[in-house]
Design a protein around this motif. Structure first.
Motif, PDB file in Angstrom:
ATOM      1  N   GLY A   1     -28.674   5.879 -27.313  1.00 20.11           N
ATOM      2  CA  GLY A   1     -27.606   5.311 -26.494  1.00 20.11           C
ATOM      3  C   GLY A   1     -27.142   6.299 -25.465  1.00 20.11           C
ATOM      4  N   LEU A   2     -25.847   6.572 -25.424  1.00 17.05           N
ATOM      5  CA  LEU A   2     -25.254   7.446 -24.424  1.00 17.05           C
ATOM      6  C   LEU A   2     -24.805   8.735 -25.074  1.00 17.05           C
ATOM      7  CD1 LEU A   2     -23.076   4.741 -22.682  1.00 17.05           C
ATOM      8  CD2 LEU A   2     -25.402   5.414 -22.174  1.00 17.05           C
ATOM      9  N   ILE A   3     -24.510   9.729 -24.260  1.00 17.96           N
ATOM     10  CA  ILE A   3     -24.013  10.990 -24.787  1.00 17.96           C
ATOM     11  C   ILE A   3     -22.732  10.751 -25.569  1.00 17.96           C
ATOM     12  CG2 ILE A   3     -22.915  13.157 -24.110  1.00 17.96           C
ATOM     13  CD1 ILE A   3     -24.914  13.437 -21.949  1.00 17.96           C
ATOM     14  N   ALA A   4     -22.628  11.326 -26.756  1.00 18.22           N
ATOM     15  CA  ALA A   4     -21.425  11.166 -27.560  1.00 18.22           C
ATOM     16  C   ALA A   4     -20.471  12.326 -27.296  1.00 18.22           C
ATOM     17  CB  ALA A   4     -21.781  11.131 -29.040  1.00 18.22           C
ATOM     18  N   VAL A   5     -19.234  11.989 -27.001  1.00 20.19           N
ATOM     19  CA  VAL A   5     -18.201  12.996 -26.775  1.00 20.19           C
ATOM     20  C   VAL A   5     -17.029  12.666 -27.688  1.00 20.19           C
ATOM     21  CG1 VAL A   5     -16.654  14.050 -25.116  1.00 20.19           C
ATOM     22  CG2 VAL A   5     -18.917  13.343 -24.390  1.00 20.19           C
ATOM     23  N   SER A   6     -16.750  13.555 -28.651  1.00 15.34           N
ATOM     24  CA  SER A   6     -15.668  13.331 -29.608  1.00 15.34           C
ATOM     25  C   SER A   6     -15.792  11.966 -30.273  1.00 15.34           C
ATOM     26  CB  SER A   6     -14.300  13.446 -28.899  1.00 15.34           C
ATOM     27  OG  SER A   6     -14.164  14.716 -28.297  1.00 15.34           O
ATOM     28  N   GLY A   7     -17.032  11.561 -30.589  1.00 17.15           N
ATOM     29  CA  GLY A   7     -17.264  10.313 -31.286  1.00 17.15           C
ATOM     30  C   GLY A   7     -17.251   9.087 -30.403  1.00 17.15           C
ATOM     31  N   GLN A   8     -16.933   9.220 -29.149  1.00 19.82           N
ATOM     32  CA  GLN A   8     -16.850   8.061 -28.247  1.00 19.82           C
ATOM     33  C   GLN A   8     -18.018   8.102 -27.264  1.00 19.82           C
ATOM     34  OE1 GLN A   8     -14.779   5.357 -27.807  1.00 19.82           O
ATOM     35  NE2 GLN A   8     -16.264   4.837 -26.247  1.00 19.82           N
ATOM     36  N   GLN A   9     -18.751   6.997 -27.141  1.00 18.30           N
ATOM     37  CA  GLN A   9     -19.831   6.941 -26.171  1.00 18.30           C
ATOM     38  C   GLN A   9     -19.251   6.890 -24.765  1.00 18.30           C
ATOM     39  OE1 GLN A   9     -22.129   3.529 -27.244  1.00 18.30           O
ATOM     40  NE2 GLN A   9     -23.619   4.768 -28.305  1.00 18.30           N
ATOM     41  N   VAL A  10     -19.827   7.672 -23.866  1.00 22.47           N
ATOM     42  CA  VAL A  10     -19.373   7.658 -22.478  1.00 22.47           C
ATOM     43  C   VAL A  10     -20.575   7.584 -21.564  1.00 22.47           C
ATOM     44  CG1 VAL A  10     -17.316   9.008 -22.980  1.00 22.47           C
ATOM     45  CG2 VAL A  10     -19.371  10.201 -22.272  1.00 22.47           C
ATOM     46  N   ALA A  11     -20.378   7.013 -20.387  1.00 24.97           N
ATOM     47  CA  ALA A  11     -21.444   6.973 -19.393  1.00 24.97           C
ATOM     48  C   ALA A  11     -21.628   8.367 -18.817  1.00 24.97           C
ATOM     49  CB  ALA A  11     -21.089   5.989 -18.280  1.00 24.97           C
ATOM     50  N   TYR A  12     -22.868   8.734 -18.548  1.00 23.66           N
ATOM     51  CA  TYR A  12     -23.119  10.008 -17.916  1.00 23.66           C
ATOM     52  C   TYR A  12     -22.459  10.036 -16.550  1.00 23.66           C
ATOM     53  CZ  TYR A  12     -26.962  10.589 -21.286  1.00 23.66           C
ATOM     54  OH  TYR A  12     -27.713  10.703 -22.410  1.00 23.66           O
ATOM     55  N   ALA A  13     -21.895  11.151 -16.200  1.00 28.88           N
ATOM     56  CA  ALA A  13     -21.287  11.296 -14.884  1.00 28.88           C
ATOM     57  C   ALA A  13     -22.351  11.685 -13.872  1.00 28.88           C
ATOM     58  CB  ALA A  13     -20.207  12.376 -14.919  1.00 28.88           C
ATOM     59  N   ALA A  14     -22.030  11.519 -12.615  1.00 26.53           N
ATOM     60  CA  ALA A  14     -22.915  12.004 -11.564  1.00 26.53           C
ATOM     61  C   ALA A  14     -23.014  13.519 -11.663  1.00 26.53           C
ATOM     62  CB  ALA A  14     -22.361  11.606 -10.198  1.00 26.53           C
ATOM     63  N   THR A  15     -24.215  14.031 -11.455  1.00 27.54           N
ATOM     64  CA  THR A  15     -24.420  15.465 -11.589  1.00 27.54           C
ATOM     65  C   THR A  15     -23.763  16.210 -10.443  1.00 27.54           C
ATOM     66  OG1 THR A  15     -26.523  15.039 -12.678  1.00 27.54           O
ATOM     67  CG2 THR A  15     -26.160  17.243 -11.824  1.00 27.54           C
ATOM     68  N   ALA A  16     -22.985  17.206 -10.784  1.00 28.73           N
ATOM     69  CA  ALA A  16     -22.320  18.009  -9.766  1.00 28.73           C
ATOM     70  C   ALA A  16     -23.207  19.167  -9.338  1.00 28.73           C
ATOM     71  CB  ALA A  16     -20.999  18.542 -10.308  1.00 28.73           C
ATOM     72  N   SER A  17     -22.882  19.792  -8.219  1.00 34.25           N
ATOM     73  CA  SER A  17     -23.635  20.951  -7.767  1.00 34.25           C
ATOM     74  C   SER A  17     -23.381  22.118  -8.707  1.00 34.25           C
ATOM     75  CB  SER A  17     -23.210  21.323  -6.340  1.00 34.25           C
ATOM     76  OG  SER A  17     -21.855  21.723  -6.335  1.00 34.25           O
ATOM     77  N   PRO A  18     -24.326  23.099  -8.804  1.00 34.27           N
ATOM     78  CA  PRO A  18     -24.179  24.193  -9.753  1.00 34.27           C
ATOM     79  C   PRO A  18     -22.882  24.978  -9.600  1.00 34.27           C
ATOM     80  CG  PRO A  18     -26.395  24.134  -8.824  1.00 34.27           C
ATOM     81  CD  PRO A  18     -25.576  23.153  -8.044  1.00 34.27           C
ATOM     82  N   SER A  19     -22.324  25.031  -8.395  1.00 36.24           N
ATOM     83  CA  SER A  19     -21.153  25.862  -8.186  1.00 36.24           C
ATOM     84  C   SER A  19     -19.841  25.130  -8.453  1.00 36.24           C
ATOM     85  CB  SER A  19     -21.135  26.374  -6.732  1.00 36.24           C
ATOM     86  OG  SER A  19     -21.100  25.271  -5.833  1.00 36.24           O
ATOM     87  N   SER A  20     -19.945  23.829  -8.770  1.00 35.29           N
ATOM     88  CA  SER A  20     -18.737  23.040  -8.967  1.00 35.29           C
ATOM     89  C   SER A  20     -18.606  22.602 -10.413  1.00 35.29           C
ATOM     90  CB  SER A  20     -18.755  21.816  -8.063  1.00 35.29           C
ATOM     91  OG  SER A  20     -19.797  20.950  -8.446  1.00 35.29           O
ATOM     92  N   THR A  21     -17.438  22.118 -10.753  1.00 35.20           N
ATOM     93  CA  THR A  21     -17.203  21.598 -12.087  1.00 35.20           C
ATOM     94  C   THR A  21     -17.621  20.143 -12.140  1.00 35.20           C
ATOM     95  OG1 THR A  21     -15.316  23.063 -12.335  1.00 35.20           O
ATOM     96  CG2 THR A  21     -15.449  21.199 -13.855  1.00 35.20           C
ATOM     97  N   SER A  22     -18.420  19.752 -13.174  1.00 30.01           N
ATOM     98  CA  SER A  22     -18.900  18.388 -13.297  1.00 30.01           C
ATOM     99  C   SER A  22     -17.761  17.467 -13.725  1.00 30.01           C
ATOM    100  CB  SER A  22     -20.038  18.322 -14.326  1.00 30.01           C
ATOM    101  OG  SER A  22     -20.505  16.998 -14.456  1.00 30.01           O
ATOM    102  N   THR A  23     -17.536  16.422 -12.967  1.00 31.46           N
ATOM    103  CA  THR A  23     -16.504  15.448 -13.301  1.00 31.46           C
ATOM    104  C   THR A  23     -17.111  14.056 -13.282  1.00 31.46           C
ATOM    105  OG1 THR A  23     -15.857  15.268 -10.980  1.00 31.46           O
ATOM    106  CG2 THR A  23     -14.659  16.866 -12.348  1.00 31.46           C
ATOM    107  N   ALA A  24     -16.549  13.183 -14.097  1.00 36.83           N
ATOM    108  CA  ALA A  24     -17.074  11.831 -14.184  1.00 36.83           C
ATOM    109  C   ALA A  24     -16.833  11.082 -12.883  1.00 36.83           C
ATOM    110  CB  ALA A  24     -16.421  11.091 -15.343  1.00 36.83           C
ATOM    111  N   ALA A  25     -17.819  10.312 -12.445  1.00 40.46           N
ATOM    112  CA  ALA A  25     -17.662   9.473 -11.267  1.00 40.46           C
ATOM    113  C   ALA A  25     -16.658   8.369 -11.591  1.00 40.46           C
ATOM    114  CB  ALA A  25     -19.016   8.879 -10.872  1.00 40.46           C
ATOM    115  N   PRO A  26     -15.901   7.910 -10.584  1.00 40.21           N
ATOM    116  CA  PRO A  26     -14.873   6.897 -10.848  1.00 40.21           C
ATOM    117  C   PRO A  26     -15.399   5.660 -11.560  1.00 40.21           C
ATOM    118  CG  PRO A  26     -14.607   7.798  -8.650  1.00 40.21           C
ATOM    119  CD  PRO A  26     -15.886   8.361  -9.173  1.00 40.21           C
ATOM    120  N   LEU A  27     -16.578   5.168 -11.159  1.00 40.12           N
ATOM    121  CA  LEU A  27     -17.099   3.967 -11.793  1.00 40.12           C
ATOM    122  C   LEU A  27     -17.505   4.237 -13.243  1.00 40.12           C
ATOM    123  CD1 LEU A  27     -17.608   1.006 -11.279  1.00 40.12           C
ATOM    124  CD2 LEU A  27     -19.907   1.584 -10.472  1.00 40.12           C
ATOM    125  N   ALA A  28     -18.048   5.421 -13.504  1.00 44.92           N
ATOM    126  CA  ALA A  28     -18.380   5.786 -14.888  1.00 44.92           C
ATOM    127  C   ALA A  28     -17.124   5.816 -15.749  1.00 44.92           C
ATOM    128  CB  ALA A  28     -19.075   7.141 -14.920  1.00 44.92           C
TER     129      ALA A  28
END
Length: 476
Positions: free
Chosen positions: A10-37
């Motif tokens: 399925g999807l990546i599990a985070v603290s027991g809750q399935q979440v949609a993968y976020a858009a990949t951020a550039s190496p120098s930035s912090t990865s954040t979930a895309a609004p639609l995700a």
């Protein structure tokens, strides 16, 4: 070698809750979930809907494109295609369930996803899915089919099958990513849904048949009554199953239909109006033309696949040859090229150069050649004794080995060759359990083998939603 899609959990599990993968951020930035995700994660959790299934439904409807709040041809809005038309009111239902204003549900992606999840959960509740069942995507098939609000069960099944095919393939678009997840859905009452027929009466060999509502076309006697000298190319502004259902619906203030509808993913063709009759698709040109609808939206090029172009070109070439229509852009036109038309389809993303090269060059329809044969799949000594075309998507074969007495079934694809997609094969000796092979395969399903001394066999297979099941036959 048969290639299968890796069926992840399925999807990546985070603290027991399935979440949609976020858009990949550039190496120098912090990865954040895309609004639609984030919107899908929140909506799935709030309505207790499997997240990847919710994403798959949205993708099957719109490719996760809200189209800036503009409605589809059938009055559907947003990523989750919440509908408001004389027959279906899921937009208004979502407003009641979520307390969101209708205007927000139309134009705001997050609100729309929330509304879609709420409607889907309501369908699950109506079917009695409890908390344990809601965790299993396989048990949601009936709810997904009901979400379609289709005109009949076979069209609803077509819709649900498309959603589960997306679930098996995974999604990666608009900042939302789900891993491939092969699920064998529990069909429930839809297991006996009458399939759309591969009718001998269709004008184009291999087309499936689903009749449009009688108010959406005019009975005629073309070409005796009116010469057919034009082919008009349309885009549905909606999904394949949704458009088929819309043409089945009537009577309504603005009757519409087309002779054919073609699916984006594999070029499957459904005929809905006989060519002798006048479909209501091109205004003053209804009398002189054949209309072909293509699944998708004019502002999103991802719908216009090579499989669709090839299947459509083969159909257009066949029509042109039968009626003596010149294969040029004067006689093969877009809806926007019909005099007096106010439509823009097929739009700027439709590749006329590619399409016409397929129409005139004879390379349409096949989507490539499968390097495998049924004899190679089943092995030495097997010979084909029966076969059944699965529309334009593939063929199911029954073979027999006289030396060993074994039967064998293999289903070979004609579309998405080399790319894993849903395909199956089965064999059932009378009085014995059915054996099958199904999954996401690159070229074929099978071999499925069994002895049936003195007995009849039932056999068949599927590619995508095109299926065949034989009666008990080839006895003894």
């Amino acid at each position: 070698m048969k290639l299968r899609t890796l069926a992840l959990a399925g999807l990546i599990a985070v603290s027991g809750q399935q979440v949609a993968y976020a858009a990949t951020a550039s190496p120098s930035s912090t990865s954040t979930a895309a609004p639609l995700a984030e919107a899908f994660t929140k909506a799935a959790a709030g309505s207790e809907v499997p997240l990847d299934l919710l994403v798959a439904l949205g993708y099957a409807e719109t490719r996760l494109d809200g189209h800036s709040g503009e409605p589809s041809a059938s009055g559907g809005y947003g990523v989750m295609h919440l509908v408001s038309n004389p027959r279906t009111k899921t937009l208004e239902e979502a407003a009641k369930l979520t307390s969101q204003p209708v205007a927000e549900l139309k134009s705001d992606d997050a609100a729309n996803v929330l509304g879609g999840a709420a409607v889907l959960r309501a369908r699950a509740d109506a079917l009695g899915l409890d908390a344990a069942a809601r965790k299993d995507p396989a048990k949601w098939y009936g709810a997904v089919a009901a979400y379609a609000n289709a005109a009949d069960e076979s069209t609803a099944k077509l819709y649900a099958d498309a959603v589960y095919e997306v679930l098996a393939a995974g999604v990666e678009t608009a900042g939302v990513r789900t891993a491939p997840r092969a699920v064998q859905p529990e069909l429930g009452t839809y297991a006996d849904a009458e399939p759309r027929t591969l009718a001998a009466a269709t004008d184009y060999p291999g087309a499936l048949w689903k009749a449009a509502h009688s108010s959406n076309y005019a009975v005629s006697n073309r070409p005796t009554s009116d010469k057919i000298d034009r082919i008009v190319i349309h885009v549905t502004q909606g999904s394949y199953a949704g458009s088929i259902s819309w043409f089945q619906t009537g009577p309504r203030p603005n009757p519409t239909s087309a002779h054919y509808v073609i699916r984006s993913s594999d070029g499957q063709i459904t005929q809905m109006v006989r060519e002798k009759n006048r479909a209501f698709h091109a205004g003053n040109w209804n009398r002189r033309s054949v209309g072909i609808e293509h699944e998708g939206y004019v502002d999103n090029a991802s719908w216009f696949t090579d499989q669709m172009y090839r299947a459509s070109a083969a159909l257009t070439r066949n029509i042109a040859d039968r009626y003596g229509i010149p294969k040029d852009r004067t006689h093969i036109v877009g809806h926007n090229g019909v005099p007096g038309a106010d439509h823009t389809d097929p739009g700027p993303h439709w590749n006329w150069t590619k399409y016409m090269s397929y129409v005139t060059g004879g390379s349409g329809g096949g989507g490539g050649t499968n390097p495998h044969t049924p004899e190679k799949v089943c092995g030495s000594g097997y010979k084909v004794v029966d076969s059944q075309a699965l529309g334009t998507a593939g063929t199911a074969y029954l073979l027999y080995n006289t030396a060993t007495g074994y039967n064998c079934v293999a289903t070979l694809k004609k579309i998405s060759l080399g790319k894993p997609s849903a395909v199956s094969a089965f064999l059932e000796p009378q009085g014995s359990s059915r054996k099958s092979d199904s999954g996401s395969f690159a070229y074929y399903a099978g071999p499925v083998t069994a002895k049936a001394p003195g007995k009849c066999v039932k056999w068949g297979g599927s590619v995508g939603s095109a299926t065949y099941t034989s009666p008990f036959e080839h006895c003894g």
